[in-house]
Design a protein around this motif. Structure first.
Motif, PDB file in Angstrom:
ATOM      1  N   ASP A 392       0.849  -1.106  -0.145  1.00  0.00           N
ATOM      2  CA  ASP A 392      -0.227   0.275   0.260  1.00  0.00           C
ATOM      3  C   ASP A 392       0.869   1.366   0.098  1.00  0.00           C
ATOM      4  O   ASP A 392       0.108   2.224  -0.478  1.00  0.00           O
ATOM      5  CB  ASP A 392      -1.252  -0.119   1.318  1.00  0.00           C
ATOM      6  N   ASP A 393       1.780   1.025   1.104  1.00  0.00           N
ATOM      7  CA  ASP A 393       3.367   2.304   0.589  1.00  0.00           C
ATOM      8  C   ASP A 393       3.787   2.223  -0.779  1.00  0.00           C
ATOM      9  O   ASP A 393       4.420   3.387  -0.832  1.00  0.00           O
ATOM     10  CB  ASP A 393       4.062   2.574   2.070  1.00  0.00           C
ATOM     11  N   SER A 395       6.568   0.205  -1.612  1.00  0.00           N
ATOM     12  CA  SER A 395       6.982  -1.156  -1.660  1.00  0.00           C
ATOM     13  C   SER A 395       7.242  -1.761  -1.943  1.00  0.00           C
ATOM     14  O   SER A 395       6.402  -2.564  -2.201  1.00  0.00           O
ATOM     15  CB  SER A 395       7.973  -0.378  -0.375  1.00  0.00           C
TER      16      SER A 395
END
Length: 530
Positions: A392-393, A395
């Motif tokens: 979600d971020d 990465s």
């Protein structure tokens, strides 16, 4: 033996090196080529392009560490030099991933083993992916050149006891073995390659191609994370990057925009597909992140009657390919046998057990010896590899299912490793498996290995070799780049790292990346100089 520090001298001489944590304002820079990543592929590309007279900007998420920082200290080195503080794992947490995160990338922290891409692998690529120009005879001059550049030659010093036990066991059983070529010059035989070479003997990117590029006016930003490549019509216009704070983990809030005629992505087989996915790079056939390979590694550990001191001496100097291609390139999974160093902190993380049991096991560390097996993955329909996707971020994370085909190879490798250790005189052998006791004889181990469950989170699995995810091939429907690392759909984008391998290779990959990057960068320099 020399302690000349090329990095310190270059910085004193005025190399254009920027620690992004010191930036206070958003800014824009421009060059002929922006290269993302400074490992085997990025460093090679930067040196060749800069020497050709092209302006080059290098971008590295990790920081610049060099001789003054390499103190043979596991705890500080793992936290600073490795991805996610050496805690990177696959999506299900079942496979540990060892990967560098610093200038020089994994070449700064690897164990210096330097193999050419095995000929059966190159022939398989030609036959199955249309990569005719990568056949062994065509690649030979590129391997020759990179071996000279990185001072690669077989290790002529006697192997340490840890490695010699693999040799002894193979000799007793009639298995083939050989001496590992290493990329070192004036090596002190200390055994701490994995935490940064304290004597600059290792001839990785940090001490060769990165200085070569900086000597030719290349610019290096370290502590700068590549966020997104921004397209303008059908070409990449610029890279948006975030400066990291001095803690190397937290963005400082400063943004850097880097414009260029051409962009080379060399951020590793996890980082490169991650960047392309974040950037929405055209991918009409959904190939980005697919067919990711890792040489799944399992291990056994032995208690020897005499001291081994497995933390001293060249970490890897003996190998066996007896079982690597024995049953054909695309038959049952083959495996390469090597030896890992056993330093205290690393060993405490991989030797099964905890509490008093682990304490008692690790008391025996000076008498311990280990063998590892690196499975060739990607050559068989039942070994399709894993997939890199985004959290979600934003990465990247690798999902790697271990198929029954691979479990069969891992079980056979356990048999081979235990047999070799007992043949070399081991008093006891234990699998890196949560359910494995110490076995007192080869016959006892052989019977038990057939019954132990081959399951994730019970078998300790590792990898230090990430490959694929942006695979090369001549058919755009099955690959991301062509045989020169040129993106099929974006004309000013190339990929120069192990992510372009269409399968694993069956050997430690750094020399393969060096050679392919040199070949592809030489072509790129000619096109850009036009």
């Amino acid at each position: 033996m020399s302690l000349t520090d090329r990095i310190a001298k270059g910085l004193e001489a005025g190399w254009k090196v920027t620690d992004a944590s010191t930036l206070t304002d958003n800014q824009t820079h421009e060059a002929d080529v922006v290269i993302i990543g400074t490992g085997a592929g990025g460093g090679t590309t930067a040196e060749i392009l800069a020497r050709a007279g092209l302006s080059v900007i290098l971008v590295e998420e990790g920081r610049l560490y060099y001789q003054k920082d390499f103190k043979m200290d596991e705890l500080t080195a793992y936290a600073s030099l490795y991805q996610e503080g050496m805690s990177r794992v696959t999506k299900d947490g079942a496979i540990a991933i060892l990967q560098g995160r610093c200038v020089g990338g994994s070449t700064t922290v690897n164990w210096t083993s330097s193999f050419r891409t095995p000929e059966p692998t190159l022939s398989y690529w030609a036959d199955n992916f249309g990569l005719e120009n990568l056949r062994p005879e065509a690649m030979k001059p590129w391997f020759d050149g990179r071996e000279e550049r990185h001072t690669v030659s077989p290790w002529l010093t006697d192997p340490n006891v840890n490695n010699d036990i693999l040799r002894q066991g193979c000799d007793k059983l009639g298995y083939s073995w050989n001496v590992i070529p290493r990329n070192v010059k004036g090596c002190w035989n200390l055994g701490y390659c994995g935490v940064g070479c304290p004597t600059n003997a290792k001839q990785g990117a940090l001490t060769t191609t990165i200085p070569g590029a900086l000597d030719n006016e290349a610019r290096l930003f370290h502590g700068l994370r590549a966020d997104k490549l921004v397209m303008k019509q059908d070409r990449i216009d610029h890279l948006v990057a975030s400066a990291m704070s001095a803690d190397t983990v937290t963005p400082s809030g400063v943004k850097v925009h880097l414009k260029a005629r051409h962009f080379v992505v060399a951020a590793s087989a996890i980082g490169s597909p991650g960047l392309l996915l974040r950037s929405d790079i055209p991918d009409p056939h959904h190939r980005i992140g697919k067919r990711s390979f890792i040489h799944p590694v399992n291990a056994t550990v032995a208690r020897m009657p005499e001291k081994v001191d497995p933390f001293y001496g060249a970490p890897q100097s003996i190998y066996s390919d007896e079982f690597n291609f024995r049953e054909g390139v695309d038959g049952p999974a083959g495996y390469k046998l090597e030896v890992p160093p056993l330093h205290p902190a690393m060993s405490s993380g991989v030797v099964p057990g905890h509490g008093e049991e682990q304490r008692d096991n690790l008391k025996q560390l000076p008498w311990m010896q280990s063998v590892i097996a690196l499975l060739r993955d990607g050559f068989h329909p039942d070994s399709p590899g894993g997939t890199v996707s985004l959290r979600d971020d934003g990465s990247p994370v690798l999902d790697y299912p271990v198929t029954d085909y691979l479990w069969d190879g891992l079980r056979r490798a356990f048999h081979t490793m235990a047999e070799i250790q007992f043949a070399a005189g081991a008093e006891q052998v234990r699998l890196m498996h949560l359910d494995s006791p110490w076995f007192n004889s080869w016959s006892e181990a052989r019977a038990a290995i057939d019954e132990l469950p081959m399951e994730l989170h019970r078998v300790r699995l590792f990898t230090a070799h990430q490959m694929g995810g942006c695979g090369m091939g001549e058919n755009p429907q099955q690959s991301v780049v062509n045989g020169f690392g040129e993106h099929h759909h974006v004309s000013n984008l190339s990929i120069h790292d192990a992510s372009i391998f269409p399968t694993s290779i069956g050997a430690n990959p750094q020399l393969s990346v060096y050679a392919l990057a040199a070949r592809n960068s030489t072509r790129l320099a000619g096109k850009l100089k036009g």
